[in-house]
Design an enzyme around this catalytic site. Structure first.
Site, PDB file in Angstrom:
ATOM      1  N   SER A 137     -15.591   4.727  50.688  1.00 18.09           N
ATOM      2  CA  SER A 137     -16.963   5.158  51.003  1.00 18.09           C
ATOM      3  C   SER A 137     -17.583   4.282  52.065  1.00 18.09           C
ATOM      4  O   SER A 137     -18.555   4.674  52.696  1.00 18.09           O
ATOM      5  CB  SER A 137     -17.839   5.058  49.754  1.00 18.09           C
ATOM      6  OG  SER A 137     -17.388   5.933  48.778  1.00 18.09           O
ATOM      7  N   ASN A 147     -23.154   9.286  53.768  1.00 17.08           N
ATOM      8  CA  ASN A 147     -23.721   8.006  53.327  1.00 17.08           C
ATOM      9  C   ASN A 147     -24.543   7.317  54.406  1.00 17.08           C
ATOM     10  O   ASN A 147     -25.454   6.551  54.106  1.00 17.08           O
ATOM     11  CB  ASN A 147     -22.627   7.090  52.792  1.00 17.08           C
ATOM     12  CG  ASN A 147     -22.171   7.530  51.412  1.00 17.08           C
ATOM     13  OD1 ASN A 147     -22.886   8.260  50.737  1.00 17.08           O
ATOM     14  ND2 ASN A 147     -20.996   7.115  50.998  1.00 17.08           N
TER      15      ASN A 147
HETATM   16  N1  LIG Z   1     -17.257   6.833  42.593  1.00 15.94           N
HETATM   17  C1  LIG Z   1     -17.754   7.580  43.563  1.00 15.94           C
HETATM   18  O1  LIG Z   1     -18.791   8.253  43.428  1.00 15.94           O
HETATM   19  C2  LIG Z   1     -17.015   7.656  44.876  1.00 15.94           C
HETATM   20  C3  LIG Z   1     -17.310   8.687  45.777  1.00 15.94           C
HETATM   21  C4  LIG Z   1     -16.591   8.769  46.976  1.00 15.94           C
HETATM   22  C5  LIG Z   1     -15.609   7.807  47.266  1.00 15.94           C
HETATM   23  N2  LIG Z   1     -15.365   6.811  46.369  1.00 15.94           N
HETATM   24  C6  LIG Z   1     -14.300   5.857  46.696  1.00 15.94           C
HETATM   25  O2  LIG Z   1     -13.142   6.216  45.983  1.00 15.94           O
HETATM   26  C7  LIG Z   1     -12.378   5.050  45.679  1.00 15.94           C
HETATM   27  C8  LIG Z   1     -12.088   5.005  44.187  1.00 15.94           C
HETATM   28  O3  LIG Z   1     -13.302   4.942  43.482  1.00 15.94           O
HETATM   29  P1  LIG Z   1     -13.387   5.334  41.934  1.00 15.94           P
HETATM   30  O4  LIG Z   1     -14.838   5.473  41.640  1.00 15.94           O
HETATM   31  O5  LIG Z   1     -12.456   6.461  41.627  1.00 15.94           O
HETATM   32  O6  LIG Z   1     -12.811   3.992  41.258  1.00 15.94           O
HETATM   33  P2  LIG Z   1     -12.169   3.819  39.801  1.00 15.94           P
HETATM   34  O7  LIG Z   1     -12.334   2.391  39.488  1.00 15.94           O
HETATM   35  O8  LIG Z   1     -12.670   4.846  38.855  1.00 15.94           O
HETATM   36  O9  LIG Z   1     -10.613   4.134  40.034  1.00 15.94           O
HETATM   37  C9  LIG Z   1      -9.759   3.301  40.758  1.00 15.94           C
HETATM   38  C10 LIG Z   1      -8.375   3.404  40.104  1.00 15.94           C
HETATM   39  O10 LIG Z   1      -7.421   2.819  40.974  1.00 15.94           O
HETATM   40  C11 LIG Z   1      -6.464   2.145  40.199  1.00 15.94           C
HETATM   41  N3  LIG Z   1      -5.815   1.166  41.075  1.00 15.94           N
HETATM   42  C12 LIG Z   1      -6.343   0.001  41.555  1.00 15.94           C
HETATM   43  N4  LIG Z   1      -5.461  -0.606  42.359  1.00 15.94           N
HETATM   44  C13 LIG Z   1      -4.351   0.186  42.396  1.00 15.94           C
HETATM   45  C14 LIG Z   1      -3.097   0.105  43.057  1.00 15.94           C
HETATM   46  N5  LIG Z   1      -2.802  -0.910  43.860  1.00 15.94           N
HETATM   47  N6  LIG Z   1      -2.194   1.092  42.875  1.00 15.94           N
HETATM   48  C15 LIG Z   1      -2.482   2.138  42.068  1.00 15.94           C
HETATM   49  N7  LIG Z   1      -3.669   2.280  41.418  1.00 15.94           N
HETATM   50  C16 LIG Z   1      -4.590   1.315  41.589  1.00 15.94           C
HETATM   51  C17 LIG Z   1      -7.236   1.542  39.049  1.00 15.94           C
HETATM   52  O11 LIG Z   1      -6.397   1.261  37.957  1.00 15.94           O
HETATM   53  C18 LIG Z   1      -8.275   2.649  38.780  1.00 15.94           C
HETATM   54  O12 LIG Z   1      -7.826   3.540  37.784  1.00 15.94           O
HETATM   55  C19 LIG Z   1     -13.186   3.864  46.210  1.00 15.94           C
HETATM   56  O13 LIG Z   1     -12.717   3.541  47.488  1.00 15.94           O
HETATM   57  C20 LIG Z   1     -14.594   4.426  46.294  1.00 15.94           C
HETATM   58  O14 LIG Z   1     -15.390   3.787  47.255  1.00 15.94           O
HETATM   59  C21 LIG Z   1     -16.024   6.721  45.183  1.00 15.94           C
END
Ligand SMILES: NC(=O)c1ccc[n+]([C@@H]2O[C@H](COP(=O)([O-])OP(=O)(O)OC[C@H]3O[C@@H](n4cnc5c(N)ncnc54)[C@H](O)[C@@H]3O)[C@@H](O)[C@H]2O)c1
Length: 297
Positions: A127, A198
């Protein structure tokens, strides 16, 4: 270039949704997690979500029970879970959705760059980080894009497809077509902080916080003004509670560090104070409002 086999790294909040829509769109999907328990949790969320979608389609008369059951079966059959990175080696596209930590992302892409076939396209769902920095780390900057999905992935209709100066046209087109195959409307954007959504939304939230800080209007009036005056589904302070005050603060701090002269990225004092007090919004039970689970208390 058609994307048929997709790897999704991270099966958390965003990743599980991306796995699901890619599988619904007909791709073969490999979901990678760090631990089996995280993978199981993500896959079980997908199972629940696809079945819920199926029953809604039947309820609305859009599909027969047989069609919906077939949709569930095909979608789930398209998904394979793994904790072994090597399983991603022959994917056409890999979408990264791990924690919002630049170092974790760059080291992942550096490794994937060595592991995957030369044609594999890489995409990050970040993001707030520059796509170009991850593209450099991957060793294949021409085959790198941003694919920014929105939460909840299954419901939100947009994907931002982000190209850097080095992204090949055919790579960009393939990534955009993948977004469309997942049922999303794709908009294209340069590698600029916050992309489109954003970049506009976060400064808007910041301005609402600064208004509150100055005492220009109450939280309820700021929110009601934007709901009733602009037709927004929720006001900016409620929205900040939903996004998380900590998440908003981290995004702003990252931008401020990179672009210190950009006035739109001002970090409001009130935001720093509330995060330090543990008032993170809906997830901690208190932010600008008090929360009882998903509802305002
Ligand atoms: N949450 C939101 O509203 C949102 C919206 C758009 C984009 N994003 C982006 O999406 C991405 C993920 O966010 P999220 O909210 O899903 O996070 P989250 O914490 O729910 O999920 C991340 C997952 O990645 C796994 N993980 C971490 N390192 C890893 C690796 N090396 N290999 C494999 N798996 C790994 C973790 O175990 C976890 O389950 C971030 O970059 C965030 O900025 C989030």
């Amino acid at each position: 270039m058609k994307i048929q086999k997709v790897g999704v790294v991270g099966c958390g909040l965003m990743g599980h949704g991306i796995v699901q829509i890619a599988a619904q769109g007909g791709c073969q999907v490999i979901a990678l997690e760090t631990e089996q328990s995280f993978l199981d949790k993500g896959l079980s969320r997908i199972d629940g979500s696809v079945k819920k979608l199926a029953s809604k389609l039947v309820e609305k008369g859009k599909q027969s029970e047989e069609q919906a059951a077939a949709m569930v079966e095909t979608t789930l059959a398209n998904i394979t879970g793994t904790t072994n990175r090597a399983d991603l080696a022959d994917c056409d596209l890999i979408v990264e959705a791990i924690v919002e930590n630049l170092e974790a992302k760059t080291s992942l892409f550096a490794e994937l760059g060595k592991l995957c076939k030369p044609e594999t396209i890489f995409a990050s769902n970040t993001s707030s980080f520059p796509i170009g920095e991850m593209a450099e780390a991957s060793g294949r900057p021409s085959r790198f894009v941003g694919l920014h999905f929105f939460n909840p992935v299954q419901l939100m209709r947009l994907v931002e497809v982000v190209r850097t100066e080095n992204t090949d046209e055919e790579v960009f087109n393939a990534a955009r077509d993948f977004g469309t195959a997942c049922g999303k409307t794709a908009v294209s954007c340069k590698d600029t902080p916050g992309f489109v959504v954003n970049r506009l939304l976060v400064p808007f939230m910041v301005q609402s916080l600064l208004m509150l800080e100055r005492g220009d209007a109450s939280r309820e009036d700021i929110d009601a003004a934007m709901q009733l005056g602009c037709g927004h589904p929720m006001g900016p302070l409620t929205l900040t509670d939903y996004v998380g005050l900590d998440t908003t603060l981290y995004i702003l701090q990252g931008w401020k560090e990179r672009y210190p002269d950009e006035a739109a990225f001002e970090v409001p004092k009130i935001l720093e104070t509330m995060v330090a007090e543990g008032k993170l919004g809906r997830k901690s039970g208190e932010g600008f409002y008090k929360w009882d689970g998903d509802k305002k208390a």
